[in-house]
Scaffold this active site. Sequence first.
Site, short mmCIF file in Angstrom:
data_model
loop_
_atom_site.label_atom_id
_atom_site.label_comp_id
_atom_site.label_asym_id
_atom_site.label_seq_id
_atom_site.Cartn_x
_atom_site.Cartn_y
_atom_site.Cartn_z
CG ASP A 179 48.09 -55.60 -13.37
OD1 ASP A 179 48.59 -54.52 -13.71
OD2 ASP A 179 47.97 -56.56 -14.14
CB CYS A 211 66.74 -48.18 -16.97
SG CYS A 211 66.47 -46.46 -16.45
CB CYS A 230 65.38 -49.82 -23.37
SG CYS A 230 63.91 -50.34 -24.26
CB CYS A 246 57.44 -51.60 -24.13
SG CYS A 246 57.84 -52.52 -22.64
CB CYS A 266 64.42 -50.95 -18.16
SG CYS A 266 62.67 -51.34 -17.95
CB CYS A 270 67.60 -50.67 -11.54
SG CYS A 270 67.40 -49.32 -10.36
#
Length: 383
Positions: A134, A205, A209, A225, A255, A259
Amino acid sequence: MAADREAVRARLLALGFDEVRFAEVGPGFGAGLRAWLDAGYQADMHWMDRTVEKRADPGLVQPGARSVIMLGVNYLPPKTAGAGSSTGTPRPLWARYALHADYHDTIKEGLVQAGRVLEELCGVTRADYRYYVDTGPVSERGWAARSGLGFIGKNSMMISRRHGNWLFLAEVLTTVAFAADEPVTPAAAGRETEPGLLCGKCTRCLDACPTQALPRPGVVDARRCISYQTIENKGIIPRELRAGIGNHLYGCDVCLEVCPWNRFAQAGRRVLLAARYDLADLTLRDVLELTPERFAEVFRKTAIKRVKLAGLLRNACVVAGNTAAHDCLDVLARLAAHTSPVVRAHAVWAVRRLGADEALATARAGETDALVLAEYAAELAPV
Ligand code: B12
Ligand code: SF4
Ligand code: SF4
């Protein structure tokens, strides 16, 4: 020395990584990232601008890099854990990934072992590889797409056919030359990083949102976001986004959850993860009443502690305002006099949204700080 890709893969899978894929380092990537930064979608994550060259070129991170070994760790909880559903629960919602001991620490243990495997099987030294999970200057989804680990969905997530959206990504950059893995489908060759490659006509998605943070397929505007606003933003959450945050206390999985590629996903093995599903049992009042001592105790060794108590209280105030939490008015009124101006501002907003201005009278009675009163004036504008 020719490296035995399959021997390395088998050993890394045995360490607890759920996906192990190989990509060849090559030139010419990163245009998508630059365009994203130029559009200002990174909000105040300016560390991304500072590392853009490195993110586009692993050779600047690990001198002489020939391969990227992309690793995935499945973090889908078992159904019985009841963690993090976005629907039908009065509890505040946590992003699923957060309901673990800090994955940066636990996955790093696997990466240290992965490095030793390379030393043993490929005859290299510590100078010949670098690993990250990350936080490194590596475009993890781009390299995962290159390696055929999955495809970049219209939600911008790296989606694996086996694990759906529910994968942490990590990687080892190395001077060892491995043969590259195949793309996710033969049709994907040369188009590996195109967003929505296996999405077909689906737009679930984009439609789901809550804050319209996906302006185009595969592109997230972090400024809108919920994940950015509740985790990365350390200050005031823009008023126009607060209602859309709903009961998302920390991060957002909307989102991801919608899926259809998740239907194949099975719960993770959790070899490199330590579950903290107990956090999902906290009520909104539990969170609003957190003291510094209790915060430190409950969130010890989790990634959540980095948002700090004030950040979490701020988020909890937004959730309280959005969920008609009239039973929390007393604690919200107390938070309207909190030492953190950010907490105060959001507590006042929440009380106002609950239509209970009179509850503020007590909190404001003792105020002497002119600055705080000015801040209240802004917050007292119509909700
Ligand atoms: C900044 C960041 C965020 C930001 C911005 C998100 C975004 N979509 O860009 C915010 C704070 C909003 C965020 C949110 C989340 N994040 Co985040 N985030 C990152 C971080 C640190 C950098 C991502 C980045 O560079 N974004 C800029 C965009 C333009 O880049 P990109 O998405 O990687 O895709 C571009 C590149 O791939 C480039 N590209 C194209 N072709 C090629 C080819 C090559 C070879 C290369 C190098 C690049 C490249 O163009 C692509 C499209 O523009 C990564 C870790 C990392 N080091 O990569 C984690 C990461 C992407 N996040 C992760 C997670 C889990 C989340 C959340 C689900 C957390 C949550 N539940 O709240 C949400 C999901 C939101 C979403 N739909 O993306 C995971 C995703 C795992 C996965 N399976 O995809 C990552 C990989 C961390 C990890 N190690 O596991 N995140
Ligand atoms: S994480 Fe939530 S707010 Fe962010 S793009 Fe996905 S659905 Fe939208
Ligand atoms: S929800 Fe549909 S459009 Fe979005 S990533 Fe999944 S398959 Fe693609």
